[in-house]
Design a protein around this motif. Structure first.
Motif, PDB file in Angstrom:
ATOM      1  N   PHE A   1     -60.758 -51.541 -14.777  1.00 33.01           N
ATOM      2  CA  PHE A   1     -59.203 -51.395 -14.398  1.00 33.01           C
ATOM      3  C   PHE A   1     -58.556 -51.935 -15.513  1.00 33.01           C
ATOM      4  N   LEU A   2     -59.113 -53.146 -16.341  1.00 30.99           N
ATOM      5  CA  LEU A   2     -58.674 -53.697 -17.555  1.00 30.99           C
ATOM      6  C   LEU A   2     -58.753 -52.514 -18.669  1.00 30.99           C
ATOM      7  N   LEU A   3     -59.861 -51.861 -18.982  1.00 28.02           N
ATOM      8  CA  LEU A   3     -60.018 -50.767 -19.764  1.00 28.02           C
ATOM      9  C   LEU A   3     -58.988 -49.657 -19.615  1.00 28.02           C
ATOM     10  N   LEU A   4     -58.972 -49.115 -18.403  1.00 27.34           N
ATOM     11  CA  LEU A   4     -57.977 -47.958 -18.145  1.00 27.34           C
ATOM     12  C   LEU A   4     -56.535 -48.531 -18.070  1.00 27.34           C
TER      13      LEU A   4
ATOM     14  N   TYR B   1     -74.539 -47.016 -19.579  1.00 26.38           N
ATOM     15  CA  TYR B   1     -75.205 -48.287 -18.838  1.00 26.38           C
ATOM     16  C   TYR B   1     -75.880 -47.779 -17.753  1.00 26.38           C
ATOM     17  N   GLY B   2     -75.374 -46.993 -17.070  1.00 29.42           N
ATOM     18  CA  GLY B   2     -76.275 -46.490 -15.861  1.00 29.42           C
ATOM     19  C   GLY B   2     -77.557 -46.144 -16.136  1.00 29.42           C
TER      20      GLY B   2
ATOM     21  N   ALA C   1     -64.631 -36.513 -17.593  1.00 29.53           N
ATOM     22  CA  ALA C   1     -65.078 -36.802 -18.925  1.00 29.53           C
ATOM     23  C   ALA C   1     -64.801 -35.509 -19.990  1.00 29.53           C
ATOM     24  N   LEU C   2     -64.316 -34.418 -19.152  1.00 30.57           N
ATOM     25  CA  LEU C   2     -64.290 -33.058 -19.907  1.00 30.57           C
ATOM     26  C   LEU C   2     -62.698 -32.853 -19.723  1.00 30.57           C
TER      27      LEU C   2
ATOM     28  N   VAL D   1     -64.471 -44.531 -21.180  1.00 31.19           N
ATOM     29  CA  VAL D   1     -64.939 -45.541 -20.274  1.00 31.19           C
ATOM     30  C   VAL D   1     -66.063 -44.846 -19.401  1.00 31.19           C
ATOM     31  N   ILE D   2     -65.975 -43.576 -19.072  1.00 34.17           N
ATOM     32  CA  ILE D   2     -66.981 -42.855 -18.042  1.00 34.17           C
ATOM     33  C   ILE D   2     -68.229 -42.867 -18.828  1.00 34.17           C
TER      34      ILE D   2
END
Length: 203
Positions: A153-156, A173-174, A56-57, A166-167
């Protein structure tokens, strides 16, 4: 200063830097082997969390992982040592061999060596992905885990969404998932425990 720990940290980062052919994702299995399998600095779950935050960084994934692992072991000095051990030897070798590489770039032998290494990298990444999936199934269940894999997979791969977005979305959500699960466990588990205890008391 514990010299032994610095030597172990430097050796781990040196091996990853030398054998991490191709850079980027190809070094992730090597980092995991050193941190989780060889030295047991962290668990698979902790490494997965480290990898998620590192992705994410901004910046190269290899130096971010090296810095974080070094910092966790020996603080700021550990981060400096880990980064230098990771990038310095390969940087020197790259500068020293630059002329030779340009001279041999059309060589059939060199092209064959590069082609032979690619399947090894693919297998290493596949094994790492499978082991992460197995950990995900244990936490979220197979259906949700596979569903999230398809969504990622679809998003990336299809929609070309930035990996950081995405992350962060999945991390959010987690966080909600864990809070809801713990709340439900406390609520329903507590009631069940009360019923069992009440049933066992004399009237």
């Amino acid at each position: 200063m514990d010299l032994k720990e610095y030597v172990a940290l430097s050796g781990a980062m040196l091996r990853v830097g030398i054998f991490g052919y191709g850079g980027g994702p190809s070094v992730i299995p090597l980092f995991r082997h050193e941190a989780v399998t060889r030295y047991k600095w962290m668990t698979d779950k902790e490494f997965g969390e480290l990898l998620a935050f590192a992705n994410a960084l901004p910046g190269p994934i290899a130096t971010k992982l090296a810095a974080q692992l070094g910092y966790q072991q020996k603080g700021a000095m550990g981060a400096v040592v880990a980064i230098l051990a990771h990038i310095l030897p390969t940087t020197i070798a790259m500068v020293a061999l630059l002329g030779a590489l340009y001279a041999m770039k059309e060589s059939v032998i060199v092209a064959g060596m590069i082609a032979a290494v690619r399947p090894v990298i693919a297998v290493l990444l596949g094994i790492t992905a499978y082991e992460f999936c197995a950990k995900t199934w244990g936490g979220l269940g197979k259906i949700i885990g596979v569903g999230f894999g398809v969504i990622a997979f679809l998003l990336l791969g299809v929609l070309d969404v930035h990996p950081a977005i995405v992350i962060i979305t999945f991390l959010a959500y987690g966080t909600v998932h864990i809070k809801v699960f713990n709340w439900a466990k406390r609520k329903w588990g507590g009631k069940e425990s009360i019923k069992q205890n009440s049933g066992g008391m004399p009237s």
